[in-house]
Design a protein around this motif. Structure first.
Motif, PDB file in Angstrom:
ATOM      1  N   GLU A 166      51.278  30.199  25.793  1.00 49.36           N
ATOM      2  CA  GLU A 166      50.500  30.614  27.034  1.00 49.36           C
ATOM      3  C   GLU A 166      49.327  30.922  26.302  1.00 49.36           C
ATOM      4  OE1 GLU A 166      52.683  33.908  27.862  1.00 49.36           O
ATOM      5  OE2 GLU A 166      54.000  33.045  28.448  1.00 49.36           O
ATOM      6  N   PHE A 167      48.972  30.254  24.975  1.00 51.04           N
ATOM      7  CA  PHE A 167      47.248  30.497  24.363  1.00 51.04           C
ATOM      8  C   PHE A 167      46.140  29.842  24.697  1.00 51.04           C
ATOM      9  CE2 PHE A 167      43.951  29.801  21.251  1.00 51.04           C
ATOM     10  CZ  PHE A 167      43.796  31.674  20.823  1.00 51.04           C
ATOM     11  N   GLY A 168      45.282  30.776  26.105  1.00 53.91           N
ATOM     12  CA  GLY A 168      44.074  29.830  26.059  1.00 53.91           C
ATOM     13  C   GLY A 168      44.165  29.479  27.528  1.00 53.91           C
ATOM     14  N   MET A 169      44.940  30.753  28.266  1.00 54.97           N
ATOM     15  CA  MET A 169      45.076  30.746  29.732  1.00 54.97           C
ATOM     16  C   MET A 169      43.589  31.961  30.069  1.00 54.97           C
ATOM     17  SD  MET A 169      45.421  29.597  32.498  1.00 54.97           S
ATOM     18  CE  MET A 169      46.644  28.784  32.999  1.00 54.97           C
ATOM     19  N   CYS A 170      43.026  32.033  31.004  1.00 54.75           N
ATOM     20  CA  CYS A 170      42.805  33.297  31.300  1.00 54.75           C
ATOM     21  C   CYS A 170      43.034  33.937  32.369  1.00 54.75           C
ATOM     22  CB  CYS A 170      41.173  32.628  32.121  1.00 54.75           C
ATOM     23  SG  CYS A 170      40.327  34.173  33.033  1.00 54.75           S
ATOM     24  N   GLU A 171      44.012  35.103  31.988  1.00 54.99           N
ATOM     25  CA  GLU A 171      44.541  35.572  33.359  1.00 54.99           C
ATOM     26  C   GLU A 171      44.143  36.188  34.242  1.00 54.99           C
ATOM     27  OE1 GLU A 171      45.494  39.753  30.674  1.00 54.99           O
ATOM     28  OE2 GLU A 171      46.580  38.821  29.329  1.00 54.99           O
ATOM     29  N   GLU A 172      42.786  35.781  34.472  1.00 58.87           N
ATOM     30  CA  GLU A 172      41.711  36.305  35.695  1.00 58.87           C
ATOM     31  C   GLU A 172      41.941  35.327  36.687  1.00 58.87           C
ATOM     32  OE1 GLU A 172      40.940  38.746  38.187  1.00 58.87           O
ATOM     33  OE2 GLU A 172      41.034  39.440  36.502  1.00 58.87           O
ATOM     34  N   THR A 173      41.544  34.224  36.306  1.00 60.72           N
ATOM     35  CA  THR A 173      41.437  32.867  36.811  1.00 60.72           C
ATOM     36  C   THR A 173      41.816  31.682  36.731  1.00 60.72           C
ATOM     37  OG1 THR A 173      39.843  31.853  34.969  1.00 60.72           O
ATOM     38  CG2 THR A 173      38.984  32.832  36.475  1.00 60.72           C
ATOM     39  N   GLN A 174      43.441  32.093  35.659  1.00 57.58           N
ATOM     40  CA  GLN A 174      45.022  30.601  35.428  1.00 57.58           C
ATOM     41  C   GLN A 174      43.601  29.663  34.793  1.00 57.58           C
ATOM     42  OE1 GLN A 174      47.458  32.323  35.098  1.00 57.58           O
ATOM     43  NE2 GLN A 174      46.561  33.663  36.077  1.00 57.58           N
ATOM     44  N   GLU A 175      42.411  29.430  34.425  1.00 57.00           N
ATOM     45  CA  GLU A 175      41.395  28.045  33.771  1.00 57.00           C
ATOM     46  C   GLU A 175      41.804  28.587  32.689  1.00 57.00           C
ATOM     47  OE1 GLU A 175      40.614  25.814  36.077  1.00 57.00           O
ATOM     48  OE2 GLU A 175      41.142  26.273  37.918  1.00 57.00           O
ATOM     49  N   ILE A 196      36.541  34.695  19.678  1.00 59.73           N
ATOM     50  CA  ILE A 196      37.183  36.020  20.054  1.00 59.73           C
ATOM     51  C   ILE A 196      38.770  35.208  20.465  1.00 59.73           C
ATOM     52  CG2 ILE A 196      37.189  37.860  21.640  1.00 59.73           C
ATOM     53  CD1 ILE A 196      34.535  37.108  22.631  1.00 59.73           C
ATOM     54  N   PRO A 197      39.362  34.995  19.647  1.00 61.71           N
ATOM     55  CA  PRO A 197      40.499  34.415  19.554  1.00 61.71           C
ATOM     56  C   PRO A 197      41.258  34.929  19.947  1.00 61.71           C
ATOM     57  CG  PRO A 197      40.356  35.094  17.505  1.00 61.71           C
ATOM     58  CD  PRO A 197      38.852  34.917  17.937  1.00 61.71           C
ATOM     59  N   TYR A 198      40.964  36.257  19.905  1.00 67.49           N
ATOM     60  CA  TYR A 198      42.350  37.449  20.727  1.00 67.49           C
ATOM     61  C   TYR A 198      41.943  37.157  22.679  1.00 67.49           C
ATOM     62  CZ  TYR A 198      38.812  40.559  19.275  1.00 67.49           C
ATOM     63  OH  TYR A 198      37.682  41.717  19.283  1.00 67.49           O
ATOM     64  N   THR A 199      41.027  36.745  23.013  1.00 74.03           N
ATOM     65  CA  THR A 199      40.643  37.042  23.791  1.00 74.03           C
ATOM     66  C   THR A 199      41.195  36.033  25.160  1.00 74.03           C
ATOM     67  OG1 THR A 199      38.952  36.939  25.653  1.00 74.03           O
ATOM     68  CG2 THR A 199      39.520  35.305  24.256  1.00 74.03           C
ATOM     69  N   ARG A 200      41.222  37.946  26.622  1.00 72.04           N
ATOM     70  CA  ARG A 200      42.441  37.204  27.561  1.00 72.04           C
ATOM     71  C   ARG A 200      42.000  35.994  29.270  1.00 72.04           C
ATOM     72  NH1 ARG A 200      46.491  42.039  28.235  1.00 72.04           N
ATOM     73  NH2 ARG A 200      45.411  43.163  26.425  1.00 72.04           N
ATOM     74  N   LEU A 201      40.380  36.592  28.045  1.00 76.99           N
ATOM     75  CA  LEU A 201      39.478  36.229  29.922  1.00 76.99           C
ATOM     76  C   LEU A 201      39.153  34.637  29.645  1.00 76.99           C
ATOM     77  CD1 LEU A 201      39.407  39.656  30.765  1.00 76.99           C
ATOM     78  CD2 LEU A 201      40.371  38.232  31.738  1.00 76.99           C
ATOM     79  N   SER A 202      38.472  34.261  30.401  1.00 80.70           N
ATOM     80  CA  SER A 202      36.874  33.186  30.556  1.00 80.70           C
ATOM     81  C   SER A 202      35.859  34.262  30.462  1.00 80.70           C
ATOM     82  CB  SER A 202      37.337  32.071  31.338  1.00 80.70           C
ATOM     83  OG  SER A 202      37.458  32.402  32.239  1.00 80.70           O
ATOM     84  N   ILE A 203      34.827  32.812  30.044  1.00 80.48           N
ATOM     85  CA  ILE A 203      33.403  33.762  30.698  1.00 80.48           C
ATOM     86  C   ILE A 203      33.638  34.324  32.261  1.00 80.48           C
ATOM     87  CG2 ILE A 203      31.311  33.614  30.829  1.00 80.48           C
ATOM     88  CD1 ILE A 203      31.162  31.670  28.210  1.00 80.48           C
ATOM     89  N   GLU A 204      34.300  33.384  33.214  1.00 80.89           N
ATOM     90  CA  GLU A 204      34.062  33.692  34.491  1.00 80.89           C
ATOM     91  C   GLU A 204      34.996  34.961  34.854  1.00 80.89           C
ATOM     92  OE1 GLU A 204      35.545  31.958  38.565  1.00 80.89           O
ATOM     93  OE2 GLU A 204      36.144  30.277  37.146  1.00 80.89           O
ATOM     94  N   GLY A 205      35.814  34.908  34.311  1.00 79.31           N
ATOM     95  CA  GLY A 205      37.302  35.925  34.104  1.00 79.31           C
ATOM     96  C   GLY A 205      36.305  37.164  33.435  1.00 79.31           C
TER      97      GLY A 205
END
Length: 127
Positions: free
Chosen positions: A84-93, A103-112
């Motif tokens: 599931e790595f690399g998927m934005c939790e907010e935008t699902q993109e 930031i390899p632990y990020t859960r959000l894209s810039i948009e997210g």
């Protein structure tokens, strides 16, 4: 996003960075603990006691910050293991490659991240 969407090279590079970050945080935490344990606490005049209290507060705040970062690292390692790595939790993109590398632990894209920040501001102003 599945592991097929994130290249294996990117995923392995992020995994390596995450493991290195985890080791660094664990080492900093141990050193910080040793420094705090060697600090003289609770003796002396009011100023000494106040300084000891400030040192303890700083220690606890720093330990909490490191604990939270370790949790994010562990969550990211689990996302790699679960595919599931690399998927934005907010935008699902997909999260931007440059962002994952930074930031390899990020859960959000810039948009997210912008969406979440806007929601926080709206919530804060409605209180």
């Amino acid at each position: 996003m599945t592991m097929e969407t994130v290249s294996k090279d990117l995923m392995m590079e992020c995994r390596t960075k995450l493991l290195r970050m985890k080791d660094e945080i664990m080492n900093r935490s141990r050193m910080h603990r040793q420094e705090f344990d060697s600090f003289e606490k609770g003796s002396g005049d009011e100023i000494d006691v106040a300084v000891a209290q400030i040192a303890e507060d700083h220690f606890l705040l720093t330990q909490d910050r490191m604990r939270r970062q370790l949790m994010e690292i562990e969550f990211a390692l689990a996302r790699i293991a679960n595919g599931e790595f690399g998927m934005c939790e907010e935008t699902q993109e997909p999260i931007e490659m440059e962002r994952l590398l930074a930031i390899p632990y990020t859960r959000l894209s810039i948009e997210g991240a912008e969406i979440r920040e806007a929601m926080k501001r709206r919530t804060a102003t409605s209180l």
